[in-house]
Design an enzyme around this catalytic site. Structure first.
Site, short mmCIF file in Angstrom:
data_model
loop_
_atom_site.label_atom_id
_atom_site.label_comp_id
_atom_site.label_asym_id
_atom_site.label_seq_id
_atom_site.Cartn_x
_atom_site.Cartn_y
_atom_site.Cartn_z
N ASP A 1 0.82 -1.20 0.00
CA ASP A 1 0.00 0.00 0.00
C ASP A 1 0.86 1.26 0.00
O ASP A 1 1.98 1.26 0.52
CB ASP A 1 -0.92 -0.02 1.23
CG ASP A 1 -2.08 0.95 1.10
OD1 ASP A 1 -2.40 1.37 -0.03
OD2 ASP A 1 -2.68 1.30 2.14
N GLY B 2 -0.16 5.52 -4.26
CA GLY B 2 -0.83 6.78 -4.59
C GLY B 2 -0.26 7.93 -3.77
O GLY B 2 0.02 9.02 -4.31
N SER C 179 -7.09 -6.04 -5.78
CA SER C 179 -8.15 -6.66 -5.00
C SER C 179 -9.47 -6.60 -5.76
O SER C 179 -9.63 -5.82 -6.70
CB SER C 179 -8.30 -5.95 -3.65
OG SER C 179 -8.97 -4.72 -3.84
N GLU D 12 -11.90 -5.25 -4.76
CA GLU D 12 -12.44 -3.91 -4.51
C GLU D 12 -11.79 -2.84 -5.40
O GLU D 12 -12.32 -1.74 -5.56
CB GLU D 12 -12.25 -3.52 -3.03
CG GLU D 12 -13.17 -4.25 -2.05
CD GLU D 12 -12.79 -5.73 -1.87
OE1 GLU D 12 -11.59 -6.04 -1.86
OE2 GLU D 12 -13.72 -6.57 -1.77
N ASN D 13 -10.62 -3.16 -5.95
CA ASN D 13 -9.89 -2.17 -6.74
C ASN D 13 -10.58 -1.77 -8.04
O ASN D 13 -10.24 -0.75 -8.65
CB ASN D 13 -8.46 -2.63 -7.05
CG ASN D 13 -7.51 -2.55 -5.86
OD1 ASN D 13 -6.57 -3.32 -5.74
ND2 ASN D 13 -7.77 -1.62 -4.95
N TRP D 14 -11.61 -2.55 -8.47
CA TRP D 14 -12.36 -2.19 -9.67
C TRP D 14 -13.06 -0.85 -9.51
O TRP D 14 -13.44 -0.21 -10.49
CB TRP D 14 -13.42 -3.26 -9.99
CG TRP D 14 -12.84 -4.58 -10.39
CD1 TRP D 14 -12.80 -5.71 -9.60
CD2 TRP D 14 -12.23 -4.93 -11.64
NE1 TRP D 14 -12.19 -6.73 -10.30
CE2 TRP D 14 -11.83 -6.29 -11.54
CE3 TRP D 14 -11.97 -4.23 -12.82
CZ2 TRP D 14 -11.20 -6.95 -12.59
CZ3 TRP D 14 -11.35 -4.91 -13.85
CH2 TRP D 14 -10.97 -6.24 -13.74
N ARG E 193 -11.84 1.86 -8.62
CA ARG E 193 -10.99 3.00 -8.98
C ARG E 193 -11.32 3.50 -10.38
O ARG E 193 -12.06 2.85 -11.11
CB ARG E 193 -9.53 2.60 -8.87
CG ARG E 193 -9.20 2.20 -7.45
CD ARG E 193 -7.75 1.94 -7.25
NE ARG E 193 -7.54 1.68 -5.82
CZ ARG E 193 -6.40 1.87 -5.18
NH1 ARG E 193 -5.36 2.34 -5.83
NH2 ARG E 193 -6.31 1.60 -3.90
N LEU F 38 -6.75 -5.39 7.30
CA LEU F 38 -6.47 -6.57 6.47
C LEU F 38 -6.94 -6.39 5.04
O LEU F 38 -6.41 -7.03 4.13
CB LEU F 38 -7.14 -7.81 7.07
CG LEU F 38 -6.41 -8.46 8.24
CD1 LEU F 38 -7.23 -9.64 8.77
CD2 LEU F 38 -5.04 -8.96 7.83
N GLU G 206 1.82 -13.37 12.24
CA GLU G 206 2.32 -12.16 12.88
C GLU G 206 2.12 -11.03 11.89
O GLU G 206 2.30 -11.22 10.68
CB GLU G 206 3.82 -12.30 13.21
CG GLU G 206 4.10 -13.34 14.28
CD GLU G 206 3.50 -12.97 15.63
OE1 GLU G 206 3.42 -11.77 15.95
OE2 GLU G 206 3.09 -13.90 16.35
C1 FPP Z 1 -2.07 0.19 -3.28
O1 FPP Z 1 -1.61 1.52 -3.26
C2 FPP Z 1 -1.52 -0.52 -4.42
C3 FPP Z 1 -2.25 -1.07 -5.43
C4 FPP Z 1 -3.72 -1.04 -5.46
C5 FPP Z 1 -1.60 -1.73 -6.57
C6 FPP Z 1 -0.40 -2.55 -6.28
C7 FPP Z 1 0.42 -2.59 -7.49
C8 FPP Z 1 1.77 -2.55 -7.55
C9 FPP Z 1 2.61 -2.60 -6.35
C10 FPP Z 1 2.52 -2.43 -8.82
C11 FPP Z 1 2.37 -3.48 -9.82
C12 FPP Z 1 2.35 -4.85 -9.30
C13 FPP Z 1 3.04 -5.86 -9.85
C14 FPP Z 1 2.84 -7.23 -9.36
C15 FPP Z 1 3.99 -5.63 -10.92
P1 FPP Z 1 -2.65 2.71 -3.31
O2 FPP Z 1 -2.75 3.14 -4.72
O3 FPP Z 1 -3.93 2.30 -2.66
O4 FPP Z 1 -1.90 3.78 -2.45
P2 FPP Z 1 -2.56 4.90 -1.53
O5 FPP Z 1 -3.15 4.21 -0.34
O6 FPP Z 1 -1.39 5.73 -1.17
O7 FPP Z 1 -3.54 5.64 -2.39
#
Ligand code: FPP
Length: 248
Positions: free
Chosen positions: A24, A27, A70, A72-74, A76, A200, A212
């Site tokens: 995480d 962004g 995830s 849930e990420n759809w 975005r 989580l 852990e």
């Molecule tokens: C969460 O950060 C991250 C994601 C939703 C995407 C994870 C993707 C990568 C680490 C890069 C590509 C992955 C691979 C396997 C090559 P966020 O955008 O929610 O951050 P924020 O909480 O600061 O907004």
């Protein structure tokens, strides 16, 4: 006093066998430098490489599971979702040779349905190609949700019940675990979350029962080998009792 923690000595015999990371903070990392969110994800891909390398190099880590997208990420923006899949496809295309050369078995956990076809083709291909590799397994959780995973396992058991392949009293924890997306790897030993939030987020609910948990404020694009080692040192200082009495 000098503790093992001060000297930064990892005990190679007590490394977590299964490590998972909630990656995480991409962004926020991007916003801090006035970049687009996608640039943050781009930078995050470099941390993915670093984390895999660090685990592979230590040995003793059997499985590394990375939460990349995830269910849930759809929600975005369309641009961010398609950008993430473009990045993922690029990552698979550019990194797979190296992962294979390192004897790493690659798996993708999550629901394939709904993913872009070019991405699922790359996923299938990488799984086939690396299937016999044994040094370490890396799971990329994509379109993954822990509740969906448990629901999928329950549905598969229900189908076997209906066709009388199994009886209700045969259902136990081992049977459920064997029907999760990665039936091979052991339960999670260590769950790391970057970006400072203590939650989580529907990740590995079954597997994390006795994990852990280490939360670090470091944003994912800044996460490097030393941060991973620090998380392992924290892990080695914990006294895991699995619900039993603390060890003497
Ligand atoms: C969460 O950060 C991250 C994601 C939703 C995407 C994870 C993707 C990568 C680490 C890069 C590509 C992955 C691979 C396997 C090559 P966020 O955008 O929610 O951050 P924020 O909480 O600061 O907004």
């Amino acid at each position: 006093v000098t503790t093992s923690r001060d000297s930064g000595e990892l005990d190679p015999k007590r490394l977590p066998g299964h490590v998972a990371i909630v990656m995480d903070g991409n962004g926020r990392w991007a916003a801090k430098q006035g970049l687009s969110r996608l640039k943050g994800h781009d930078a995050g891909a470099k941390s993915v490489r670093a984390a895999i390398e660090a685990c592979r190099e230590l040995g003793g880590i059997r499985t590394l599971t990375l939460y990349a997208f995830s269910t849930e990420n759809w929600r975005r923006s369309k641009a961010e979702v398609s950008g993430l899949f473009r990045l993922l496809a690029k990552y698979i295309r550019t990194e797979m040779d190296n992962l294979h050369a390192e004897d790493i078995r690659v798996r993708f956990i999550g629901r394939r349905a709904g993913l872009p076809e070019n991405v699922t083709a790359l996923m299938d291909d990488s799984e086939k190609r690396t299937n016999a590799n044994r040094a370490m397994q890396v799971n990329f959780a994509i379109n993954y949700g822990a509740r969906a995973e448990i629901a999928d396992a329950v549905r598969s058991i229900a189908e076997d019940l209906r066709s009388s392949k199994i009886r209700p009293d045969a259902i136990d924890e081992a049977m459920i675990a064997a029907r999760l997306y990665d039936p091979v790897s052991a339960d999670l030993d260590l769950l790391i979350r970057t970006g400072g939030h203590h939650r989580l987020s529907n990740f590995m609910l079954w597997q994390a029962s006795y994990a852990e948990i280490v939360v670090t404020p470091t944003l994912w694009p800044d996460f490097r080998k030393r941060h991973l080692h620090q998380a392992f040192l924290d892990f080695q200082e914990r006294d895991r009792n699995f619900g039993g009495r603390p060890r003497a």
